[in-house]
Design a protein around this motif. Structure first.
Motif, PDB file in Angstrom:
ATOM      1  N   THR A   1       0.820  -1.205   0.000  1.00 47.98           N
ATOM      2  CA  THR A   1       0.000   0.000   0.000  1.00 47.98           C
ATOM      3  C   THR A   1       0.857   1.259   0.000  1.00 47.98           C
ATOM      4  OG1 THR A   1      -1.783  -1.163   1.159  1.00 47.98           O
ATOM      5  CG2 THR A   1      -1.823   1.247   1.216  1.00 47.98           C
ATOM      6  N   LEU A   2       1.843   1.311   0.884  1.00 48.05           N
ATOM      7  CA  LEU A   2       2.721   2.476   0.932  1.00 48.05           C
ATOM      8  C   LEU A   2       3.500   2.608  -0.370  1.00 48.05           C
ATOM      9  CD1 LEU A   2       4.083   2.132   4.570  1.00 48.05           C
ATOM     10  CD2 LEU A   2       2.480   3.856   3.750  1.00 48.05           C
ATOM     11  N   GLY A   3       3.907   1.491  -0.925  1.00 44.04           N
ATOM     12  CA  GLY A   3       4.713   1.514  -2.140  1.00 44.04           C
ATOM     13  C   GLY A   3       3.955   1.858  -3.400  1.00 44.04           C
ATOM     14  N   THR A   4       2.622   1.824  -3.340  1.00 39.79           N
ATOM     15  CA  THR A   4       1.820   2.110  -4.535  1.00 39.79           C
ATOM     16  C   THR A   4       0.991   3.379  -4.410  1.00 39.79           C
ATOM     17  OG1 THR A   4       0.106   0.592  -3.697  1.00 39.79           O
ATOM     18  CG2 THR A   4       1.705  -0.296  -5.273  1.00 39.79           C
ATOM     19  N   VAL A   5       0.384   3.628  -3.250  1.00 39.87           N
ATOM     20  CA  VAL A   5      -0.451   4.824  -3.094  1.00 39.87           C
ATOM     21  C   VAL A   5      -0.008   5.697  -1.924  1.00 39.87           C
ATOM     22  CG1 VAL A   5      -2.453   3.699  -4.126  1.00 39.87           C
ATOM     23  CG2 VAL A   5      -2.168   3.627  -1.638  1.00 39.87           C
TER      24      VAL A   5
ATOM     25  N   GLY B   1      13.451  -2.699   6.260  1.00 39.97           N
ATOM     26  CA  GLY B   1      13.182  -2.795   7.691  1.00 39.97           C
ATOM     27  C   GLY B   1      12.648  -1.519   8.300  1.00 39.97           C
ATOM     28  N   MET B   2      12.519  -0.457   7.471  1.00 39.51           N
ATOM     29  CA  MET B   2      12.200   0.858   8.017  1.00 39.51           C
ATOM     30  C   MET B   2      10.881   1.435   7.507  1.00 39.51           C
ATOM     31  SD  MET B   2      14.443   1.388  10.220  1.00 39.51           S
ATOM     32  CE  MET B   2      13.969   3.052  10.606  1.00 39.51           C
ATOM     33  N   ARG B   3       9.960   0.571   7.100  1.00 42.35           N
ATOM     34  CA  ARG B   3       8.641   1.037   6.684  1.00 42.35           C
ATOM     35  C   ARG B   3       7.650   0.845   7.830  1.00 42.35           C
ATOM     36  NH1 ARG B   3      11.439   3.176   3.643  1.00 42.35           N
ATOM     37  NH2 ARG B   3      11.462   3.066   1.365  1.00 42.35           N
ATOM     38  N   PRO B   4       6.761   1.822   8.072  1.00 39.04           N
ATOM     39  CA  PRO B   4       5.780   1.674   9.153  1.00 39.04           C
ATOM     40  C   PRO B   4       4.827   0.508   8.873  1.00 39.04           C
ATOM     41  CG  PRO B   4       5.258   3.570   7.776  1.00 39.04           C
ATOM     42  CD  PRO B   4       6.611   3.107   7.356  1.00 39.04           C
ATOM     43  N   ILE B   5       4.517  -0.247   9.914  1.00 36.29           N
ATOM     44  CA  ILE B   5       3.589  -1.372   9.783  1.00 36.29           C
ATOM     45  C   ILE B   5       2.231  -0.924  10.319  1.00 36.29           C
ATOM     46  CG2 ILE B   5       3.134  -3.769  10.325  1.00 36.29           C
ATOM     47  CD1 ILE B   5       5.684  -3.168   8.606  1.00 36.29           C
ATOM     48  N   LEU B   6       1.238  -0.913   9.446  1.00 37.49           N
ATOM     49  CA  LEU B   6      -0.099  -0.447   9.779  1.00 37.49           C
ATOM     50  C   LEU B   6      -1.059  -1.627   9.847  1.00 37.49           C
ATOM     51  CD1 LEU B   6      -0.089   2.588   7.318  1.00 37.49           C
ATOM     52  CD2 LEU B   6       0.637   2.549   9.713  1.00 37.49           C
ATOM     53  N   LYS B   7      -2.173  -1.420  10.513  1.00 44.93           N
ATOM     54  CA  LYS B   7      -3.163  -2.492  10.703  1.00 44.93           C
ATOM     55  C   LYS B   7      -4.048  -2.590   9.458  1.00 44.93           C
ATOM     56  CE  LYS B   7      -6.750  -4.008  13.939  1.00 44.93           C
ATOM     57  NZ  LYS B   7      -6.198  -5.351  14.183  1.00 44.93           N
TER      58      LYS B   7
ATOM     59  N   HIS C   1       3.002   8.036   0.297  1.00 42.58           N
ATOM     60  CA  HIS C   1       3.806   9.218  -0.005  1.00 42.58           C
ATOM     61  C   HIS C   1       4.927   8.849  -0.980  1.00 42.58           C
ATOM     62  CE1 HIS C   1       6.444  12.679   0.577  1.00 42.58           C
ATOM     63  NE2 HIS C   1       5.414  13.297   1.120  1.00 42.58           N
ATOM     64  N   PRO C   2       5.300   9.763  -1.868  1.00 42.27           N
ATOM     65  CA  PRO C   2       6.359   9.457  -2.841  1.00 42.27           C
ATOM     66  C   PRO C   2       7.658   8.955  -2.228  1.00 42.27           C
ATOM     67  CG  PRO C   2       5.243  11.476  -3.478  1.00 42.27           C
ATOM     68  CD  PRO C   2       4.673  11.074  -2.138  1.00 42.27           C
ATOM     69  N   ARG C   3       7.912   9.261  -0.956  1.00 44.44           N
ATOM     70  CA  ARG C   3       9.164   8.795  -0.359  1.00 44.44           C
ATOM     71  C   ARG C   3       9.235   7.275  -0.275  1.00 44.44           C
ATOM     72  NH1 ARG C   3       6.574  11.399   3.976  1.00 44.44           N
ATOM     73  NH2 ARG C   3       5.698  10.009   5.551  1.00 44.44           N
ATOM     74  N   TYR C   4       8.096   6.594  -0.369  1.00 44.24           N
ATOM     75  CA  TYR C   4       8.086   5.137  -0.300  1.00 44.24           C
ATOM     76  C   TYR C   4       8.173   4.469  -1.672  1.00 44.24           C
ATOM     77  CZ  TYR C   4       6.235   6.130   4.375  1.00 44.24           C
ATOM     78  OH  TYR C   4       6.059   6.600   5.648  1.00 44.24           O
ATOM     79  N   LEU C   5       7.939   5.216  -2.729  1.00 49.65           N
ATOM     80  CA  LEU C   5       7.753   4.609  -4.038  1.00 49.65           C
ATOM     81  C   LEU C   5       9.047   4.081  -4.649  1.00 49.65           C
ATOM     82  CD1 LEU C   5       5.218   7.153  -5.616  1.00 49.65           C
ATOM     83  CD2 LEU C   5       4.797   5.270  -4.017  1.00 49.65           C
ATOM     84  N   GLY C   6      10.144   4.801  -4.466  1.00 50.52           N
ATOM     85  CA  GLY C   6      11.394   4.430  -5.117  1.00 50.52           C
ATOM     86  C   GLY C   6      11.889   3.058  -4.706  1.00 50.52           C
ATOM     87  N   ALA C   7      11.927   2.801  -3.406  1.00 53.40           N
ATOM     88  CA  ALA C   7      12.422   1.510  -2.933  1.00 53.40           C
ATOM     89  C   ALA C   7      11.475   0.379  -3.332  1.00 53.40           C
ATOM     90  CB  ALA C   7      12.610   1.540  -1.418  1.00 53.40           C
ATOM     91  N   TRP C   8      10.163   0.639  -3.266  1.00 50.79           N
ATOM     92  CA  TRP C   8       9.199  -0.395  -3.623  1.00 50.79           C
ATOM     93  C   TRP C   8       9.340  -0.800  -5.084  1.00 50.79           C
ATOM     94  CZ3 TRP C   8       6.577  -4.047  -1.502  1.00 50.79           C
ATOM     95  CH2 TRP C   8       5.527  -4.663  -2.188  1.00 50.79           C
TER      96      TRP C   8
END
Length: 619
Positions: A156-160, A199-205, A162-169
């Motif tokens: 979810t973070l990697g697709t929709v 190892g540094m992405r927030p884990i959400l419910k 914030h842009p800061r998550y997209l590059g690594a995903w």
């Protein structure tokens, strides 16, 4: 002193939160051991703390629990979702409520230790990484943190998100569950930092968000696994976090001495002056003083003279980062490096620094200045030159030959620099006609300087406006009269996120461990992709090649050379008119607030205040 002698020492620093979190990249160094589950992971060698360590070296395991700390933030907020681009999120949600698989030690730029994950495993080439969750990990509602939550969060973070998550995903080839509590990521390319970034992405419910549009902002309190839950929210004005008495990770070694306050409260103020007045009245417990002159001359208010407030200075060994006025090269008038150099020449730093700061703090001379990663004086040599030479015909003057900022003058009018500026502008097609700078078609050299009326992480609104006011007066001597626009925080965030400005105040913290985040800062995607850190709109194949060299570095020398080469590309690009920086943090705080004697390498940096502080009356 060689960099890894520094990195293996214990000590680091913190500043105003929202700006600095993104600064933590982790650079690429070889993994010493073969693939096997471990309690931590380091980019160079092994983690400093052995398996079974008792607590972080910069935490006090005997710190008492309890009390309240009241902190101040500028502006306002309208969202409790810091993981998406939309909205202006409240500070602290991503820090106190959500957790990550691994915990970053601010005493070791290259090391992560298990948090939600009990172990991490990766191959020698780091083409994959696997994490195993702790069986006791729980969200604040008592439900277990599962691999399903992890996989949903990452996708979810990697697709929709914030842009800061997209590059690594985008570099993840496959994500798979490998056991009841384990998940493995396979990568598409050689990038040794990815094993740590995962190892540094927030884990959400998952069940909280899966039936909604996650990309939208909102005020629904997120359910996290962290030490705190959101207790009270007054949208735009105040948010309070309450320590969870049932926090699942309270007894972990990584958390001993952390999360000591029962309550953390953030109050929002219209500007920095209101924040400071609240601090002097005792309504706020901590104030970061950004002016060395004020620190020395204006701290004589009653709470301090009565001993109820004390002053602390916390050193750091991190890069200066970059701070100053950024020019948006998406605007054609700033596309020419000669124009940008002229703007730098017109900025009389010496006079401004003496006038506003008594000349106490040094100037930022490059993006990684104040560290062993900074570009060296004079022409590029050795590996740095080898990295830059293939791009020699694309680089602006000074990148290879050496670049230094103009000296400036202690007088208001720096005639030498203004003459240089006029010559550069003339070469770029701009001349003074009837008292105004115009091009051959008679079009005036006009632009807007955009400022946040709430100030920034490292400068109050009044300080930035004073700097800009002096600068505008200098520009008048070139026939330039910029338009100054002040906006509230929400409007300012909206415009800067969409690059709708000509010149504005710019701050980017940089660490001793730059890595993938550098593409978010300087990569070509940011020219058009909203929400990146590339406010200057640079599109430099040379910069991206240097970032690739950082990520693929196989030795200390290779890594250092690549960062120094990147520093040259950025600095000689002349995108930012830099101001001063402080090698220490100046914190005035309530006398009953304390922090450990041993400060981490980054000093006053995210993860330090309020995490390792505690409240205790003097005996």
């Amino acid at each position: 002193m060689r960099i890894f002698k520094i990195l293996n020492k214990c000590a680091i620093k913190c500043a105003w939160p929202a700006v600095w979190l993104a600064a933590f990249g982790v650079a690429a160094m070889p993994l010493a051991s073969a693939a096997q589950p471990a309690h931590g992971i380091a980019m160079y060698g092994e983690p400093a703390l052995p398996e079974g360590f008792s607590h972080l070296p910069y935490a006090n395991p005997d710190a008492p629990k309890g009390g309240t700390i009241r902190l101040a933030e500028p502006g306002a907020f309208d969202s409790l979702k810091p993981w998406v681009l939309k909205g202006n999120p409240a500070w602290g949600v991503g820090v106190h409520v959500a957790e990550t698989l691994m915990f970053r030690s601010i005493d070791e730029p290259f090391t992560l230790y298990g948090l939600l994950a009990e172990s991490v495993e990766t191959g020698d080439d780091r083409s994959w990484v696997e994490f195993t969750l702790r069986p006791e990990a729980r969200f604040s509602d008592g439900t277990p943190v599962t691999v399903e939550d992890v996989m949903w969060s990452y996708e979810t973070l990697g697709t929709v998100g914030h842009p800061r998550y997209l590059g690594a995903w985008a570099k993840v080839e496959k994500m798979e569950q490998t056991g009841e509590r384990s998940v493995r990521f396979h990568f598409t390319e050689q990038d040794r930092e990815l094993a740590m970034l995962m190892g540094m992405r927030p884990i959400l419910k998952k069940t909280q968000w899966e039936d909604s549009d996650f990309s939208e902002s909102g005020l629904e309190p997120p359910i996290g696994s962290g030490a705190y839950v959101i207790d009270r929210v007054d949208p735009g004005r105040q948010i309070t976090f309450r320590r969870d008495p049932d926090y699942w990770g309270a007894d972990l070694a990584i958390n001993r001495g952390l999360n000591n306050f029962d309550e953390i409260r953030y109050d929002y103020f219209g500007d920095a002056n209101a924040m400071f007045q609240a601090f002097k009245a005792g309504d706020v417990n901590v104030w970061r003083e950004l002016s060395a002159e004020k620190w020395d001359s204006e701290y004589n208010f009653p709470l301090l003279t009565e001993g109820k407030v004390v002053k602390s200075e916390i050193p750091n060994e991190r890069p200066s980062g970059i701070m100053g006025l950024v020019m948006n090269t998406r605007n054609p008038i700033f596309a020419d490096w000669r124009v940008r150099q002229a703007m730098i020449e017109a900025f009389n730093f010496q006079f401004i620094n003496n006038t506003l700061n008594g000349g106490r703090d040094p100037r930022i001379t490059s993006y990684f200045s104040n560290s062993v990663l900074a570009m060296q004086p004079g022409p590029a040599e050795g590996k740095v030159r080898e990295l830059l030479e293939p791009f020699a015909d694309q680089l602006p003057p000074g990148a290879i030959e050496g670049y230094i900022l103009p000296e400036g003058s202690d007088r208001p009018l720096d005639r030498k620099s203004l003459r240089t500026a006029l010559k550069l502008l003339e070469e770029a097609g701009w001349t003074v006609q009837d008292g105004a700078l115009k091009n051959q078609s008679g079009k005036p050299f006009a632009f807007e300087i955009l400022l946040n009326q709430s100030g920034s992480a490292m400068r109050t609104a009044s300080e930035t406006q004073q700097i800009v006011d002096i600068y505008i007066e200098a520009l008048r001597n070139l026939g330039i009269t910029p338009r100054l626009t002040l906006l509230d925080s929400a409007q300012y965030v909206q415009r800067t996120s969409n690059y709708d400005f000509d010149m504005t105040w710019y701050e980017r913290a940089l660490s001793l461990s730059p890595g993938n985040e550098q593409m978010l800062y300087w990569g070509h995607d940011g020219v058009t992709l909203p929400g990146s850190r590339n406010w200057m709109g640079m599109n430099s194949p040379a910069a991206e090649a240097m970032i690739a060299a950082i990520l693929d570095a196989q030795s200390e020398d290779d890594f250092t050379a690549a960062v120094r080469a990147l520093d040259r590309v950025l600095t000689a690009g002349r995108y930012v008119i830099p101001v001063s920086f402080s090698p220490i943090s100046r914190l005035a705080h309530s006398a009953d607030l304390h922090y450990p004697e041993k400060t981490p390498l980054y000093g006053d940096w995210p993860g330090f205040l309020p995490e390792v502080w505690w409240q205790e009356e003097k005996e």
